[in-house]
Design an enzyme around this catalytic site. Structure first.
Site, short mmCIF file in Angstrom:
data_model
loop_
_atom_site.label_atom_id
_atom_site.label_comp_id
_atom_site.label_asym_id
_atom_site.label_seq_id
_atom_site.Cartn_x
_atom_site.Cartn_y
_atom_site.Cartn_z
N ASN A 1 -8.57 9.40 -24.65
CA ASN A 1 -7.46 9.77 -25.54
C ASN A 1 -7.70 9.25 -26.94
OD1 ASN A 1 -5.93 10.87 -23.46
ND2 ASN A 1 -4.81 8.97 -23.07
N GLY B 1 0.62 -12.81 -14.08
CA GLY B 1 -0.60 -12.78 -13.27
C GLY B 1 -0.62 -11.59 -12.35
N ASP C 1 -6.24 -1.97 -18.17
CA ASP C 1 -7.57 -1.33 -18.21
C ASP C 1 -8.67 -2.40 -18.15
OD1 ASP C 1 -6.27 1.06 -18.46
OD2 ASP C 1 -6.39 1.06 -20.66
N GLY D 1 -5.82 -3.54 -30.30
CA GLY D 1 -6.32 -2.24 -29.85
C GLY D 1 -6.53 -2.23 -28.34
P1 ATP Z 1 -1.24 -1.81 -19.89
O1 ATP Z 1 -0.42 -0.66 -19.35
O2 ATP Z 1 -0.71 -2.40 -21.15
O3 ATP Z 1 -2.69 -1.53 -19.95
P2 ATP Z 1 -0.61 -3.01 -17.37
O4 ATP Z 1 0.89 -3.00 -17.36
O5 ATP Z 1 -1.30 -1.99 -16.57
O6 ATP Z 1 -1.13 -3.02 -18.85
P3 ATP Z 1 -0.48 -5.82 -16.91
O7 ATP Z 1 0.19 -6.08 -15.61
O8 ATP Z 1 0.33 -5.98 -18.15
O9 ATP Z 1 -1.17 -4.39 -16.85
O10 ATP Z 1 -1.75 -6.76 -17.08
C1 ATP Z 1 -2.87 -6.74 -16.23
C2 ATP Z 1 -3.42 -8.15 -16.06
O11 ATP Z 1 -3.82 -8.62 -17.35
C3 ATP Z 1 -2.41 -9.15 -15.56
O12 ATP Z 1 -2.36 -9.19 -14.14
C4 ATP Z 1 -2.93 -10.45 -16.16
O13 ATP Z 1 -3.94 -11.01 -15.34
C5 ATP Z 1 -3.54 -10.00 -17.48
N1 ATP Z 1 -2.57 -10.18 -18.57
C6 ATP Z 1 -1.66 -9.29 -19.03
N2 ATP Z 1 -0.91 -9.81 -20.03
C7 ATP Z 1 -1.37 -11.08 -20.20
C8 ATP Z 1 -1.00 -12.17 -21.05
N3 ATP Z 1 -0.01 -12.07 -21.96
N4 ATP Z 1 -1.69 -13.33 -20.95
C9 ATP Z 1 -2.70 -13.47 -20.07
N5 ATP Z 1 -3.08 -12.49 -19.23
C10 ATP Z 1 -2.44 -11.32 -19.28
O1 RIB Z 2 -3.76 1.67 -21.04
C1 RIB Z 2 -3.76 1.93 -22.43
C2 RIB Z 2 -4.12 3.37 -22.65
O2 RIB Z 2 -3.10 4.17 -22.10
C3 RIB Z 2 -4.17 3.76 -24.11
O3 RIB Z 2 -5.48 3.66 -24.64
C4 RIB Z 2 -3.63 5.18 -24.12
O4 RIB Z 2 -4.57 6.14 -24.45
C5 RIB Z 2 -3.07 5.42 -22.72
O5 RIB Z 2 -3.88 6.25 -21.99
#
Ligand code: ATP
Ligand code: RIB
Length: 408
Positions: A106, A321, A348, A383
């Site tokens: 994307n 976590g 990701d 980013g």
């Molecule tokens: P996104 O959609 O923004 O990519 P997500 O919601 O899929 O993220 P999260 O659960 O926010 O994923 O984060 C994945 C992992 O990254 C968590 O389990 C943790 O280990 C690590 N993590 C996320 N935020 C933090 C933070 N503020 N500090 C340290 N580790 C973090």
């Molecule tokens: O997980 C983050 C990603 O979600 C962004 O890079 C955006 O493109 C969406 O797919």
């Protein structure tokens, strides 16, 4: 004409014309399209060619490595590559583990705002920009930086953003990829609001070309699927392509990781074929019907999701976590301390690093710890596609202690 001579001619055509077409080359050399596809696969493996629908495009950056004294050393490119399974890290240590990733690319259109706006509210953004993103591309980059030998399959439109996509993938150092292209939909995009107040974000994704992968295109990737130890995917591509990818992976008895993001109700029938499912708390709530507010809720949600037939569930809980739910145990793995700059893409980072660590034959708990440390470094950079390097992760793991909690 011998194979070497044909390949040398194809290379010259690539340099001259920038791209080549399978059907035209088959006519030119009077050979089958299969033969030409295998030639193009060969050039793709050297990194000099990016496959796209009906042919391929030259990767000038890699090609330039083969140019010495203004001459292209064709003999070295035509020699069968050796040691292609072995990469060296900066310390000269051997890195291994093949990860095949199917996923999205994307264009992230990102605005930094003082807080996330309410419905009807207009606010001034302090920063705005276009960045490469997409869960697939971000996870491929994370796996690459973690040291995996990555093959990334994705699809873009026929627009100005497709060149941006290819350029990003080429620059990223991911050593193998297949970029399909379609005239029927634009390159995927995502609108991201990023809150300066607390690092939180909201994202609206327009998947475009990501949703047009055909089963045939997935089948063309069978060789890469066979070679990989781990397959990784998300839900920003069409479900029938994902289904085919999972089906081929199952036949080959690969470890299959699905990051069910963003959630769609069309995913449930696939779950029994998945080895490791990695929802965040929102996705785990949708999958289980449980609203998650604490670790006990997450444990109950994980248990319900396990009933779908998925072997293991890892619920990521942001800064807290993650929770590993298996039939015989539930473990809480706390996040590593981080100074958060941008939490978009944390999931990701976690998934790409998890797949890499498992492909390197780590046990699951060690792989989650590695993935958590990797993600904690990713949130310290701006980013969604900014990913740390393997050495930084090792350093973080050496300098912070980290306890795992057994949840009764
Ligand atoms: P996104 O959609 O923004 O990519 P997500 O919601 O899929 O993220 P999260 O659960 O926010 O994923 O984060 C994945 C992992 O990254 C968590 O389990 C943790 O280990 C690590 N993590 C996320 N935020 C933090 C933070 N503020 N500090 C340290 N580790 C973090
Ligand atoms: O997980 C983050 C990603 O979600 C962004 O890079 C955006 O493109 C969406 O797919």
């Amino acid at each position: 004409m011998f194979k070497e001579e044909r390949r040398a001619t194809i290379l010259n055509l690539l340099i001259k014309d920038h791209s080549v077409s399978v059907s035209k080359l088959a006519v030119l050399f009077n050979v089958s399209q299969e033969t030409i596809r295998s030639d193009l696969c060969y050039f793709q493996k050297t990194g000099m060619l990016v496959r796209c629908y009906g042919g391929g495009i030259v990767n000038r950056q890699t090609l330039s490595r083969f140019i010495t004294k203004n001459k292209i050393d064709i003999s070295s490119t035509l020699a069968t590559p050796t040691n292609k399974d072995i990469r060296l890290n900066k310390d000269g240590a051997k890195m291994s583990g093949k990860v095949c990733i199917l996923g999205s690319f994307n264009i992230d259109v990102s605005a930094t705002v003082p807080w996330l706006p309410q419905s009807g509210e207009s606010i001034l953004a302090s920063q705005f920009g276009f960045y490469p993103g997409g869960k697939g591309a971000n996870q491929a980059l994370a796996a690459n930086n973690a040291g995996a030998d990555v093959h990334f399959i994705f699809k873009v439109g026929n627009d100005q953003f497709s060149a941006f996509a290819l350029n990003h993938i080429i620059q990223s150092g991911i050593n193998s990829y297949c970029a399909y292209q379609t005239d029927d939909a634009p390159t995927g995009s995502a609108l991201i609001y990023f809150s300066a107040e607390d690092g939180d974000n909201i994202i609206a994704i327009y998947p475009g070309a990501n949703m047009t992968l055909s089963k045939q295109e997935i089948n063309e990737q069978q060789g890469y699927i066979s070679e990989a130890a781990v397959l990784l995917m998300q839900l920003e591509t069409n479900i029938d392509a994902i289904e085919e990818f999972v089906h081929l992976g199952k036949l080959e008895k690969k470890t299959i990781i699905l990051n069910p993001a963003p959630y769609t109700k069309n995913v449930h029938h696939l779950l029994s074929s998945i080895d490791i499912l990695t929802p965040n708390e929102t996705e785990a709530s949708f999958l289980s019907g449980i609203t998650i507010t604490d670790i006990d809720d997450a444990k109950r949600a994980g248990y319900i999701i396990l009933q779908s037939g998925v072997k293991k569930v890892i619920i990521t809980l942001g800064a807290q976590g993650s929770l590993l739910c298996e039939h015989h145990r539930t473990l809480f793995i706390p996040a590593w301390d981080a100074v958060v700059k941008d939490a978009a893409g944390a999931g990701d980072a976690f998934n790409g690093a998890l797949a890499t660590s498992l492909a390197r034959k780590s046990d699951l708990v060690s792989a989650i710890q590695y993935a958590s440390a990797f993600a904690s470094l990713a949130v310290e950079q701006e980013g969604a596609s900014s990913m740390p390097q393997h050495e930084q992760v090792l350093h973080r793991m050496r300098t912070q202690s980290h306890d795992i909690v057994n949840i009764k």
